[in-house]
Design an enzyme around this catalytic site. Structure first.
Site, PDB file in Angstrom:
ATOM      1  N   ASP A 196      56.522  30.313  45.045  1.00  0.00           N
ATOM      2  CA  ASP A 196      55.218  29.955  44.482  1.00  0.00           C
ATOM      3  C   ASP A 196      55.259  28.559  43.872  1.00  0.00           C
ATOM      4  OD1 ASP A 196      52.474  30.781  43.183  1.00  0.00           O
ATOM      5  OD2 ASP A 196      53.718  30.114  41.509  1.00  0.00           O
ATOM      6  N   ALA A 221      34.780  34.363  48.631  1.00  0.00           N
ATOM      7  CA  ALA A 221      35.604  35.269  49.423  1.00  0.00           C
ATOM      8  C   ALA A 221      36.808  35.675  48.602  1.00  0.00           C
ATOM      9  CB  ALA A 221      36.043  34.600  50.719  1.00  0.00           C
ATOM     10  N   GLU A 249      54.688  40.701  39.842  1.00  0.00           N
ATOM     11  CA  GLU A 249      54.252  41.651  40.866  1.00  0.00           C
ATOM     12  C   GLU A 249      55.332  42.702  41.110  1.00  0.00           C
ATOM     13  OE1 GLU A 249      51.295  41.559  42.179  1.00  0.00           O
ATOM     14  OE2 GLU A 249      50.644  39.612  41.395  1.00  0.00           O
ATOM     15  N   LYS A 298      53.385  24.667  44.997  1.00  0.00           N
ATOM     16  CA  LYS A 298      52.683  23.747  44.101  1.00  0.00           C
ATOM     17  C   LYS A 298      53.347  22.376  44.093  1.00  0.00           C
ATOM     18  CE  LYS A 298      51.562  27.764  41.261  1.00  0.00           C
ATOM     19  NZ  LYS A 298      51.875  28.478  39.997  1.00  0.00           N
ATOM     20  N   GLY A 307      38.729  35.656  41.842  1.00  0.00           N
ATOM     21  CA  GLY A 307      37.371  35.699  42.377  1.00  0.00           C
ATOM     22  C   GLY A 307      36.387  36.332  41.410  1.00  0.00           C
TER      23      GLY A 307
END
Length: 430
Positions: free
Chosen positions: A203, A10, A192, A207, A16
């Site tokens: 982010d 997905a 980004e 983690k 992916g």
């Protein structure tokens, strides 16, 4: 055990698509090492028409990612959609509820819902694997959960975001300011269009929550992490740190103290000769200190199609081999809820930069504020006199509590001679 492990993927973005490509390109190698064929039989993504450079012929397509979980031809789900909630969480819950193993790179989802998902996986007898969720291709999850399982972990710290590390490294090399280097990072694809998750520390903190869970057998508690980003780090701070013998890095740290579990993510100064100070560019590094093994540092690329797909596939290979571990290293029912150490109890040394109007008595006022809060000065940099103009005063402290340092800075900030908020960066003894 079937000769095939049938995989549903997905999300066909960078990770992916990279995972599908790796499974196709290295199919023979993976089969030789597992004794099984790992084959993608179904996928789900938002845009069927987009050219991803993949051969998807003969692979079932689901517009609804949750439908992958119900597909009887799928043995294991790769959730590579991203996002803490929404389709990613719905798919993961549906797959685990149905007893299907899940491999994910989704640190946000695990940092916020990890305890719930671990409990569900345990009840349904399904694996939930997330090597790719922390530090990309660096096998830090396996190191903590397996390789160092016999050690009492004393501390874990590291550089957990490549974008922020690239920005700080480039500022160090070029002397340019944050905003300028950020624009370059965006143009190069390292950041980004909205860089907030990276440069504001979110982010990396996701983690860190997972590293804390693995290191100490606690439920992930993202909301208990102290988070500061790098927007306030200036070229002047980096130059002054260099003069003092330090590099500035965005570091996450977790350890037990007398006050509880300390979890903090913020810019920090580390000695130039510390191994982690030499980790530059988009690289990540994690240092694990165990009571028997000592200090172990793992370094590599923390993001990108290849490294992250490598980590995803490592988890798929474990599943193909029938290897399964508790999600966070201990049974979900045994995950601890611990006291979080307030940042005010942290003890360490500090770098302080003040921008002041150069006039008689300013330094004496600063010294008095520090004295009144039991803050001892270790070093001081004061440029040549420039009466009436704005000049920096830079100092480092001996070890002191965060509460005392903050109290002194609050007092200093109220001085009429201080023309901007004091800049404080913690110094780490690595």
């Amino acid at each position: 055990m079937s000769d095939f492990l049938r995989i549903g993927v997905a999300g066909l973005g960078t990770v992916g698509a990279g995972t599908v490509r790796l499974l196709q390109d290295n199919a023979a190698l993976i089969r030789a090492r597992t004794g099984r064929r790992l084959q993608v039989v179904a996928v789900s993504a938002r845009d069927r028409r987009r050219d991803r450079g993949l051969d998807l012929s003969g692979i079932a397509w689901h517009d609804d990612p949750v439908a992958l979980a119900a597909n009887p031809d799928v043995d294991v789900i790769c959730e590579l959609i991203g996002g803490a909630d929404g389709p990613a969480l719905d798919l993961t819950l549906a797959a685990l509820e149905g007893g299907k193993p899940v491999v994910t790179a989704n640190k946000a989802m695990l940092a916020l819902h990890g305890e719930r998902l671990a409990g569900l996986a345990e009840r349904r007898g399904a694996a939930l694997c997330f090597e790719a969720a922390v530090a990309g291709g660096i096998p830090v999850i396996k190191a903590l959960r397996e390789g160092l399982a016999a050690n009492r972990i004393e501390r874990v710290y590291g550089i957990l975001n490549g974008t922020s590390n690239y920005i700080l490294s480039t500022m160090q090399e070029t002397g340019r300011e944050f905003a300028d280097v950020l624009s370059e990072a965006q143009a190069l694809g390292y950041a980004e269009a909205d860089p907030s998750f990276d440069v504001d520390g979110i982010d990396a903190a996701h983690k860190l929550a997972l590293l804390a869970a693995l290191a100490y057998g606690v439920a992930p508690r993202f909301d208990q992490i102290h988070i500061e980003g790098i927007r306030h780090v200036s070229a002047l701070d980096i130059a002054l740190a260099d003069e003092l013998g330090y590099r500035i890095k965005l570091l996450g740290t977790v350890r037990y103290t007398e006050a509880g579990l300390e979890q903090r993510l913020h810019p920090a100064m580390v000695r130039k000769d510390a191994p982690i100070a030499e980790v530059d560019g988009v690289f990540n590094a994690v240092v694990i200190e165990g009571d028997r093994v000592g200090s172990v540092m793992l370094q590599g690329r923390g993001a990108g199609a290849g490294p992250t797909a490598s980590a995803v596939t490592a988890d798929l290979i474990d599943i193909a081999r029938g290897i399964r571990f508790p999600v966070f290293g201990v049974p979900a029912s045994d995950l601890l809820t611990v006291t979080s150490a307030p940042l005010s109890t942290h003890r360490g040394s500090y770098y302080i930069r003040l921008m002041v109007v150069d006039r008689p008595g300013v330094l004496a006022d600063v010294a008095a504020a520090l004295r009144d809060h039991d803050v001892s000065i270790e070093s001081l940099i004061q440029r040549s006199r420039d009466p009436g103009n704005i000049v920096p005063i830079v100092l480092t402290s001996h070890e002191v509590s965060e509460a005392a340092m903050q109290g002194a800075l609050d007092l200093i900030a109220n001085s009429a001679s201080v023309i901007e908020p004091p800049r404080m960066i913690r110094i780490e003894p690595y």
